[in-house]
Enzyme design. Structure first.
Site, PDB file in Angstrom:
ATOM      1  N   ASN A  84       0.860  -1.185   0.000  1.00 52.73           N
ATOM      2  CA  ASN A  84       0.000   0.000   0.000  1.00 52.73           C
ATOM      3  C   ASN A  84       0.897   1.235   0.000  1.00 52.73           C
ATOM      4  O   ASN A  84       1.514   1.554   1.009  1.00 52.73           O
ATOM      5  CB  ASN A  84      -0.894  -0.025   1.260  1.00 52.73           C
ATOM      6  CG  ASN A  84      -1.745   1.226   1.387  1.00 52.73           C
ATOM      7  OD1 ASN A  84      -1.865   2.005   0.450  1.00 52.73           O
ATOM      8  ND2 ASN A  84      -2.342   1.407   2.554  1.00 52.73           N
ATOM      9  N   PHE A  85       0.934   1.925  -1.154  1.00 54.04           N
ATOM     10  CA  PHE A  85       1.828   3.087  -1.268  1.00 54.04           C
ATOM     11  C   PHE A  85       1.283   4.317  -0.553  1.00 54.04           C
ATOM     12  O   PHE A  85       2.017   5.273  -0.342  1.00 54.04           O
ATOM     13  CB  PHE A  85       2.034   3.450  -2.744  1.00 54.04           C
ATOM     14  CG  PHE A  85       2.930   2.531  -3.529  1.00 54.04           C
ATOM     15  CD1 PHE A  85       3.521   1.418  -2.944  1.00 54.04           C
ATOM     16  CD2 PHE A  85       3.199   2.797  -4.877  1.00 54.04           C
ATOM     17  CE1 PHE A  85       4.353   0.586  -3.690  1.00 54.04           C
ATOM     18  CE2 PHE A  85       4.029   1.973  -5.619  1.00 54.04           C
ATOM     19  CZ  PHE A  85       4.604   0.865  -5.037  1.00 54.04           C
ATOM     20  N   LYS A  86      -0.022   4.329  -0.255  1.00 55.09           N
ATOM     21  CA  LYS A  86      -0.665   5.528   0.329  1.00 55.09           C
ATOM     22  C   LYS A  86      -0.384   6.735  -0.586  1.00 55.09           C
ATOM     23  O   LYS A  86      -0.473   6.595  -1.794  1.00 55.09           O
ATOM     24  CB  LYS A  86      -0.188   5.739   1.757  1.00 55.09           C
ATOM     25  CG  LYS A  86      -0.245   4.465   2.587  1.00 55.09           C
ATOM     26  CD  LYS A  86       0.060   4.677   4.018  1.00 55.09           C
ATOM     27  CE  LYS A  86       0.065   3.332   4.736  1.00 55.09           C
ATOM     28  NZ  LYS A  86       0.179   3.442   6.169  1.00 55.09           N
ATOM     29  N   HIS A 136      -9.596   0.938   5.108  1.00 54.84           N
ATOM     30  CA  HIS A 136      -8.287   1.207   5.733  1.00 54.84           C
ATOM     31  C   HIS A 136      -8.461   2.229   6.853  1.00 54.84           C
ATOM     32  O   HIS A 136      -9.235   3.175   6.745  1.00 54.84           O
ATOM     33  CB  HIS A 136      -7.296   1.726   4.679  1.00 54.84           C
ATOM     34  CG  HIS A 136      -5.896   1.738   5.196  1.00 54.84           C
ATOM     35  ND1 HIS A 136      -5.413   2.725   6.037  1.00 54.84           N
ATOM     36  CD2 HIS A 136      -4.871   0.858   5.025  1.00 54.84           C
ATOM     37  CE1 HIS A 136      -4.158   2.454   6.344  1.00 54.84           C
ATOM     38  NE2 HIS A 136      -3.803   1.323   5.742  1.00 54.84           N
ATOM     39  N   GLU A 175      -6.738   4.652   7.846  1.00 53.32           N
ATOM     40  CA  GLU A 175      -6.491   6.067   7.526  1.00 53.32           C
ATOM     41  C   GLU A 175      -7.713   6.690   6.868  1.00 53.32           C
ATOM     42  O   GLU A 175      -8.016   7.861   7.067  1.00 53.32           O
ATOM     43  CB  GLU A 175      -5.232   6.199   6.649  1.00 53.32           C
ATOM     44  CG  GLU A 175      -3.978   5.991   7.485  1.00 53.32           C
ATOM     45  CD  GLU A 175      -2.788   5.431   6.750  1.00 53.32           C
ATOM     46  OE1 GLU A 175      -2.785   5.419   5.507  1.00 53.32           O
ATOM     47  OE2 GLU A 175      -1.851   4.988   7.445  1.00 53.32           O
ATOM     48  N   GLU A 193      -5.377  -4.956  10.758  1.00 50.87           N
ATOM     49  CA  GLU A 193      -4.313  -3.964  10.919  1.00 50.87           C
ATOM     50  C   GLU A 193      -4.550  -3.147  12.179  1.00 50.87           C
ATOM     51  O   GLU A 193      -5.301  -2.159  12.149  1.00 50.87           O
ATOM     52  CB  GLU A 193      -4.300  -3.010   9.733  1.00 50.87           C
ATOM     53  CG  GLU A 193      -4.116  -3.685   8.397  1.00 50.87           C
ATOM     54  CD  GLU A 193      -3.583  -2.692   7.376  1.00 50.87           C
ATOM     55  OE1 GLU A 193      -2.430  -2.856   6.990  1.00 50.87           O
ATOM     56  OE2 GLU A 193      -4.296  -1.754   7.011  1.00 50.87           O
ATOM     57  N   GLY A 243       2.513   2.182  10.590  1.00 52.20           N
ATOM     58  CA  GLY A 243       3.450   3.283  10.366  1.00 52.20           C
ATOM     59  C   GLY A 243       4.209   3.710  11.608  1.00 52.20           C
ATOM     60  O   GLY A 243       4.848   4.760  11.623  1.00 52.20           O
ATOM     61  N   SER A 272       3.463  -2.300  10.437  1.00 47.34           N
ATOM     62  CA  SER A 272       4.917  -2.340  10.630  1.00 47.34           C
ATOM     63  C   SER A 272       5.538  -3.693  10.301  1.00 47.34           C
ATOM     64  O   SER A 272       6.528  -4.107  10.926  1.00 47.34           O
ATOM     65  CB  SER A 272       5.286  -1.895  12.056  1.00 47.34           C
ATOM     66  OG  SER A 272       4.892  -0.544  12.244  1.00 47.34           O
TER      67      SER A 272
END
Ligand code: PEP
Length: 229
Positions: free
Chosen positions: A6-8, A88, A90, A157, A163, A193
């Site tokens: 996942n590059f975000k 997700h 975020e 997650e 992160g 992580s």
């Protein structure tokens, strides 16, 4: 095993293409049969001739229309994208997606036959209350979700592990995945992580079918080292 990157909001169109070319050539030369997904930012979506499934980190529940800043099915169809990340943390925490919005998105993309990586996870204050509280919190993130959808992959997650450099412990992952397995027969990924230093340990835990990786996936060589671990 499933390895998803996942590059975000990282990488550009140019560096995504370089990344996918580089990872593809490592995969092709390395004779690995792992299932690999990459979720670049939407500006970098494209058609790639690669042994990698490219998915979108997000999309709106529409074919097209007046939804400023969003992308819909037309923009995904152009590149044959049929895989999406939903739920997700975020998007839930930073971008305000409620369970209702997440469930609506899940239902829409299920209807369109997308493969859905559905993310769930608890905040630290819930983890500190113990396993029972964690499981109850996670179960609420199945509200409105068809947990039997055959093209769903679940990603557990823990928010406090994303992160932060601090992965959940083997015991925390094992007990949570075991509890999730009672409800979910689809593959269950761990995210938070995961990195070259802990990947072997994580993927050998019972009921872990792969990983969703943020930071450690941004470098193709690093990610490849995880895939071949
Ligand atoms: C993620 O955001 O899905 C994730 C797992 O991030 P990281 O690997 O950086 O913790």
């Amino acid at each position: 095993m499933i390895f998803a990157a996942n590059f975000k909001t990282n990488h550009t169109r140019v560096t995504t293409r370089e990344y996918i070319e580089s990872l593809s050539s490592m995969l092709e030369n390395g004779d690995t049969d792992q299932e690999v997904f990459v979720f670049p930012p939407s500006t970098a979506l494209d058609s790639f001739d690669a042994p990698i499934v490219v998915g979108t980190q997000n999309a709106y529940t529409a074919q097209n229309g007046a939804f400023t800043g969003e992308i819909g099915l037309d923009q995904l169809d152009e590149f044959g994208i049929k895989t999406i990340l939903i739920g997700h943390s975020e998007r839930r925490e930073v971008l305000g997606e409620t369970q209702e919005i997440v469930a609506k998105k899940f239902a829409f993309f299920k209807e369109q036959g997308f493969k859905i990586i559905y993310c769930i996870g608890e905040p630290l204050e819930i983890r500190e209350q113990g396993d029972q509280a964690v499981v109850e919190y996670l179960m609420a993130q199945f509200d409105g979700i068809d947990t039997e959808y055959e093209d769903m992959i679940l990603a557990y997650e823990p928010i406090w592990a994303i992160g932060t450099g601090r992965s959940a412990t083997v015991e925390e992952i094992a007990s949570t995945h075991k509890a999730l397995r009672a409800t979910i027969s689809r593959p269950i990924l761990y995210g938070g992580s995961a990195k070259p230093a802990n990947i072997k340990e994580i993927i050998s835990i019972d009921n872990v079918d792969g990983v969703l990786v943020g930071s450690a996936s941004l470098d193709a060589t690093n990610f490849y080292s995880m895939i071949t671990s």
